[in-house]
Design a protein around this motif. Structure first.
Motif, PDB file in Angstrom:
ATOM      1  N   TRP A 181       0.844  -1.184   0.000  1.00 37.65           N
ATOM      2  CA  TRP A 181       0.000   0.000   0.000  1.00 37.65           C
ATOM      3  C   TRP A 181       0.877   1.230   0.000  1.00 37.65           C
ATOM      4  O   TRP A 181       2.098   1.127   0.125  1.00 37.65           O
ATOM      5  CB  TRP A 181      -0.953   0.009   1.193  1.00 37.65           C
ATOM      6  N   GLN A 182       0.265   2.397  -0.120  1.00 43.15           N
ATOM      7  CA  GLN A 182       1.004   3.646  -0.221  1.00 43.15           C
ATOM      8  C   GLN A 182       0.936   4.411   1.108  1.00 43.15           C
ATOM      9  O   GLN A 182      -0.142   4.554   1.682  1.00 43.15           O
ATOM     10  CB  GLN A 182       0.432   4.525  -1.342  1.00 43.15           C
ATOM     11  N   HIS A 183       2.078   4.904   1.539  1.00 47.54           N
ATOM     12  CA  HIS A 183       2.146   5.659   2.792  1.00 47.54           C
ATOM     13  C   HIS A 183       2.085   7.154   2.508  1.00 47.54           C
ATOM     14  O   HIS A 183       2.783   7.663   1.622  1.00 47.54           O
ATOM     15  CB  HIS A 183       3.452   5.329   3.527  1.00 47.54           C
ATOM     16  N   VAL A 184       1.252   7.875   3.298  1.00 51.40           N
ATOM     17  CA  VAL A 184       1.141   9.330   3.198  1.00 51.40           C
ATOM     18  C   VAL A 184       1.477   9.921   4.569  1.00 51.40           C
ATOM     19  O   VAL A 184       0.711   9.756   5.514  1.00 51.40           O
ATOM     20  CB  VAL A 184      -0.275   9.773   2.772  1.00 51.40           C
ATOM     21  N   PRO A 185       2.626  10.583   4.723  1.00 50.91           N
ATOM     22  CA  PRO A 185       3.005  11.131   6.033  1.00 50.91           C
ATOM     23  C   PRO A 185       2.346  12.478   6.305  1.00 50.91           C
ATOM     24  O   PRO A 185       2.154  13.286   5.387  1.00 50.91           O
ATOM     25  CB  PRO A 185       4.520  11.284   5.918  1.00 50.91           C
TER      26      PRO A 185
END
Length: 323
Positions: A181-185
């Motif tokens: 999945w994609q991480h968004v900080p």
């Protein structure tokens, strides 16, 4: 009449403080306000608890403890500020695992997380978990994992920063489950949860700042990372309940600059230890299901030294160490 020599007079003068007599040159700590750095945005669980502690410690010590929020850079701005601060106890910071981990992730670390800091007191841990919006299609973490497995790389999640405990928790879950999945900080827990409610991300991996939103029905808590279920959410499973050998304990506390005087450390540790056990703070922890994990500075430093070894091994397995 006995004659008093100059040497004897000097010796007597030097002995006055030891006899408990007034000594105007002997300063009392603290003799001015204390600056407490919280490396997160206002409003999150770490911020709220330390604001209570700051007020209680200020009352006990007779000096204001002024909270200064310094969010960003995955929570290391407090530790970085300590490197330039005088070691007189008037500048201290909240400590968390990211202070150690981020230096492992940095190819040119600006400080050493053990040698460049004074460990004052370990105070508490943080309950963390995965949350989705109440109208999300996933009722359980296995359902979310099934969707992610069928749609590799399509789901995105938010945390308070790259390399944060919350971020690595999801990476560990992904590795254990065979999903990507994609991480968004984001800059802090409150920002992450606002993004989730606003539909910017599909789910969040966060500390228990989500609790009021879960209780109000705005968010759904899918799983906890702790070793035991939370008292207020007895039906929510832990990762271990779901068959994953993942338990995440994230102790936090108080640090100061390198080279602090042991007596000053003791004053601060005693004051914050008493404040941590005050009913106001204990009630706050209970509202967020956070455990009280008191440990003195020496034990705290030793545990972080071991954590640095363990974290290096984990980051290596995740291929996150710098080349």
């Amino acid at each position: 009449m006995q004659r008093i020599t100059r040497r004897a007079a000097l010796a007597a003068g030097l002995a006055l403080p030891a006899l408990g007599l007034p000594a105007s040159a002997q300063a009392r700590f603290p003799d001015r306000p204390i600056r407490l750095i919280i490396p997160w945005t206002p409003g999150g669980p770490a911020d709220g608890g330390f604001r209570i502690l700051a007020e209680l410690v200020g009352q006990k010590l007779g000096q204001s403890v002024i909270v200064e929020n310094k969010p960003g850079a995955a929570g290391i701005l407090g530790a970085m500020a300590l490197k330039e601060a005088r070691p007189d106890g008037t500048t201290i910071s909240q400590m968390h695992m990211g202070v150690v981990r981020q230096m492992l992730l940095n190819p040119r670390p600006p400080y050493h997380p053990i040698d460049d800091l004074t460990y004052i007191l370990q105070i508490t841990g943080f309950v963390m978990g995965t949350v989705v919006r109440a109208d999300a299609p996933w009722k359980t973490l296995p359902e979310l994992l099934d969707h992610a497995r069928a749609n590799p790389g399509k789901l995105n999640f938010g945390t308070l920063g790259i390399g944060s405990t919350q971020h690595l928790a999801m990476e560990r879950i992904g590795l254990a489950s065979g999903v990507t999945w994609q991480h968004v900080p984001y800059r802090g827990t409150s920002d992450t949860l606002r993004a989730l409610l606003g539909g910017e991300i599909h789910f969040a991996s966060e500390s228990s700042g989500w609790a009021p939103l879960v209780l109000s029905g705005q968010l759904r808590l899918l799983a906890l990372y702790s070793s035991a279920r939370a008292a207020r959410f007895p039906d929510v499973p832990t990762l271990r309940d779901l068959g994953m050998d993942i338990v995440i304990d994230s102790p936090g506390g108080l640090i100061g600059p390198r080279g602090m005087d042991a007596d000053v450390v003791k004053v601060l540790a005693d004051a914050f230890r008493a404040a941590a056990q005050d009913p106001r703070h204990v009630e706050f922890l209970a509202r967020l299901d956070q455990p009280l994990m008191l440990a003195d500075g020496a034990a705290y430093r030793a545990s972080m030294q071991q954590a640095m070894v363990d974290e290096r091994a984990l980051l290596g397995r995740l291929n996150l160490l710098p080349a």
